[in-house]
Design an enzyme around this catalytic site. Structure first.
Site, PDB file in Angstrom:
ATOM      1  N   HIS A 101       0.882  -1.171   0.000  1.00 23.84           N
ATOM      2  CA  HIS A 101       0.000   0.000   0.000  1.00 23.84           C
ATOM      3  C   HIS A 101       0.919   1.221   0.000  1.00 23.84           C
ATOM      4  O   HIS A 101       1.976   1.201   0.644  1.00 23.84           O
ATOM      5  CB  HIS A 101      -0.815   0.138   1.281  1.00 23.84           C
ATOM      6  CG  HIS A 101      -1.757  -0.974   1.593  1.00 23.84           C
ATOM      7  ND1 HIS A 101      -1.393  -2.071   2.311  1.00 23.84           N
ATOM      8  CD2 HIS A 101      -3.077  -1.110   1.336  1.00 23.84           C
ATOM      9  CE1 HIS A 101      -2.449  -2.869   2.470  1.00 23.84           C
ATOM     10  NE2 HIS A 101      -3.478  -2.311   1.883  1.00 23.84           N
ATOM     11  N   ASP A 104       2.050   2.147   3.518  1.00 25.98           N
ATOM     12  CA  ASP A 104       2.960   1.365   4.349  1.00 25.98           C
ATOM     13  C   ASP A 104       4.403   1.484   3.885  1.00 25.98           C
ATOM     14  O   ASP A 104       5.303   1.259   4.679  1.00 25.98           O
ATOM     15  CB  ASP A 104       2.550  -0.109   4.589  1.00 25.98           C
ATOM     16  CG  ASP A 104       1.948  -0.839   3.432  1.00 25.98           C
ATOM     17  OD1 ASP A 104       0.751  -1.105   3.470  1.00 25.98           O
ATOM     18  OD2 ASP A 104       2.696  -1.171   2.484  1.00 25.98           O
TER      19      ASP A 104
HETATM   20  C1  XUL Z   1      -7.705  -6.171   4.529  1.00 28.19           C
HETATM   21  C2  XUL Z   1      -6.925  -6.720   3.438  1.00 28.19           C
HETATM   22  C3  XUL Z   1      -6.049  -5.761   2.754  1.00 28.19           C
HETATM   23  C4  XUL Z   1      -5.980  -5.902   1.277  1.00 28.19           C
HETATM   24  C5  XUL Z   1      -5.214  -4.801   0.601  1.00 28.19           C
HETATM   25  O1  XUL Z   1      -8.463  -7.082   5.207  1.00 28.19           O
HETATM   26  O2  XUL Z   1      -6.961  -7.900   3.177  1.00 28.19           O
HETATM   27  O3  XUL Z   1      -4.788  -5.833   3.333  1.00 28.19           O
HETATM   28  O4  XUL Z   1      -5.385  -7.110   0.930  1.00 28.19           O
HETATM   29  O5  XUL Z   1      -5.691  -3.536   0.904  1.00 28.19           O
END
Ligand code: XUL
Ligand code: CO
Length: 436
Positions: A101, A104
């Site tokens: 992300h 992060d």
């Molecule tokens: C949340 C989840 C996230 C997604 C990416 O439950 O699984 O980490 O994979 O945003």
């Protein structure tokens, strides 16, 4: 490359008889199974958020993770300092791909402009390490759920300015994903749902969300990004109701808003079970619509009932997942991303390795068993036989659309009452266990 995991060797395959905890017992990357190497079948990826940023807290206690390389600050320097640690981890665990992300890998700045600037700087660092190590990006995404500004949603926020902030983040995350050669881009709408209908215009929120996804598709075309867009279904957590609650809800949304040509699904095991489905159900739902793209591999805890994101260790389940993956002809732009974290009690860096070794071995076994099951064809021929009445006669006419209620009525009146046939569920369960 510097050494952040000094006591951990590069993890290699040693076979099922090895008692070395830092070795694969089943994952043998170059071994060919069903015409392809295990590495190419499984396309393992590691998520930056869990490997590098998860402090291992829970709702009742602070984090426990030992991260000697991290100074605990939210500075750009600290963000840059984490990058070589992650690539060393990928090297040692022998995982080729990763996911991230935006927030992060790099911090939130004092202004949106500064946030983007720092993000760009960290992406540069990723690019450098990708070149040095040969590792690649499976998918990128934007964190549109963590910051308080997204408390009411991002693409479904009642504030157009918040919507614009979210769009700005997606633009930059998509461009970074493109720059890093990512094969996919994921939307997980953490806050895209509602806490209460009493203050919500659902129709408007859904329209806005669809527009948002179309804008991303348009921007991808504009910048030449040819990766696959994915939606990751999940019910509740964090909102009371999430619009992308399961595979069927996502498919309906994509179809309604003319997005099905541009999106596939990224199915996560723990999200499937939270939605009250099995993982295999969610996979088959996506495959039936030609829309299975990628997998977030983990598992939940049957006794807890929330998104515990545990590492997959259940061979029965990894086998069922790999049966579906093989049946659809394998991954193209997707892969198996371990969206999984260690337990709060497993806080030492070496636990990262035990966790991933276990997940990789569990999927390697699942792959081999699934390949054997498919090669033997016993389940396929049982199912084919079960539907054989649709292969000819009136059944075939049903499938080709050459019937009416009148003709079915005439057929039903002309035959003996149909007899009941056994579904042989227990026989098949025994057969499945004979492969495990
Ligand atoms: C949340 C989840 C996230 C997604 C990416 O439950 O699984 O980490 O994979 O945003
Ligand atoms: Co996930």
């Amino acid at each position: 490359m510097s050494d952040f995991f000094p006591n951990i060797p590069k993890i290699k395959y040693e076979g099922p008889d090895s008692d070395n905890p830092f070795a694969f017992k089943h994952y043998n990357p170059d071994e060919v199974v069903a015409g392809k190497s295990m590495r190419d079948h499984l396309r393992f990826a590691a998520p930056y958020w869990h490997v590098m940023r998860n402090p291992l807290g829970d709702p009742f206690g602070e984090g426990t993770a030992l991260t000697p390389w991290d100074d605990g600050s939210d500075s750009l320097d600290n963000a840059l300092a984490r990058v070589p640690v992650f690539f060393e981890f990928l090297e040692k665990i022998d995982i080729d791909l990763y996911c991230f992300h935006d927030r992060d890998i790099s911090p939130e700045g004092k202004s949106l402009g500064e946030t983007h600037e720092m993000f760009g700087r960290v992406v540069e660092e990723f690019e450098k390490f990708q070149k040095e190590t040969g590792k690649g990006l499976l998918w990128g995404t934007a964190c549109l759920f963590g910051h308080p500004r997204y408390a009411h949603g991002a693409a479904t926020s009642p504030s157009a300015d918040v919507y614009a902030y979210a769009a700005s983040q997606v633009k930059h995350a998509l461009e970074a994903t493109h720059r890093l050669g990512g094969t996919g881009y994921v939307f997980w709408g953490g806050r895209e749902g509602y806490g209460a209908l009493i203050n919500t215009d659902m129709k408007r929120e859904l329209d806005h969300l669809a527009r948002f996804l179309h804008l991303a598709v348009d921007h991808a075309k504009k910048i030449g990004f040819e990766g696959q867009f994915f939606i990751e279904p999940k019910p509740r957590e964090p909102t009371t109701h999430q619009y992308d609650s399961d595979a069927a809800a996502c498919l309906n949304f994509l179809r309604q808003y003319d997005l099905l040509d541009h999106f596939q699904l990224n199915i996560e095991t723990n999200h499937a079970t939270l939605a009250g489905h099995t993982m295999q159900h969610e996979l088959q739902t996506a495959i039936a619509a030609g829309a299975l793209g990628s997998i977030d591999a983990n598992r939940g805890d049957e006794l807890l009932g929330w998104d515990t994101d545990q590492f997959p260790t259940n061979i029965y389940e990894t086998t069922s997942v790999m049966i579906e993956v093989l049946r659809m002809g394998g991954f193209t732009k997707g892969g198996l991303n371990f969206d999984a974290k260690r337990r709060r009690e497993s806080h030492e860096p070496e636990d990262l390795f035990h966790a991933h070794i276990g997940g990789m071995d569990a999927f390697a076994r699942g792959l081999k068993i699934a390949a054997k099951i498919i090669e033997d064809g016993k389940f396929a021929s049982f199912i084919k036989e079960r539907y054989a009445s649709f292969d000819s006669g009136i059944g075939a006419q049903v499938e080709t659309g050459e019937v009416s209620l009148d003709s079915l009525d005439a057929h039903a009146l002309s035959i003996e009452a149909p007899s009941l046939r056994s579904g042989r569920q227990e026989y098949l369960e025994n057969l499945l266990n004979s492969y495990l």
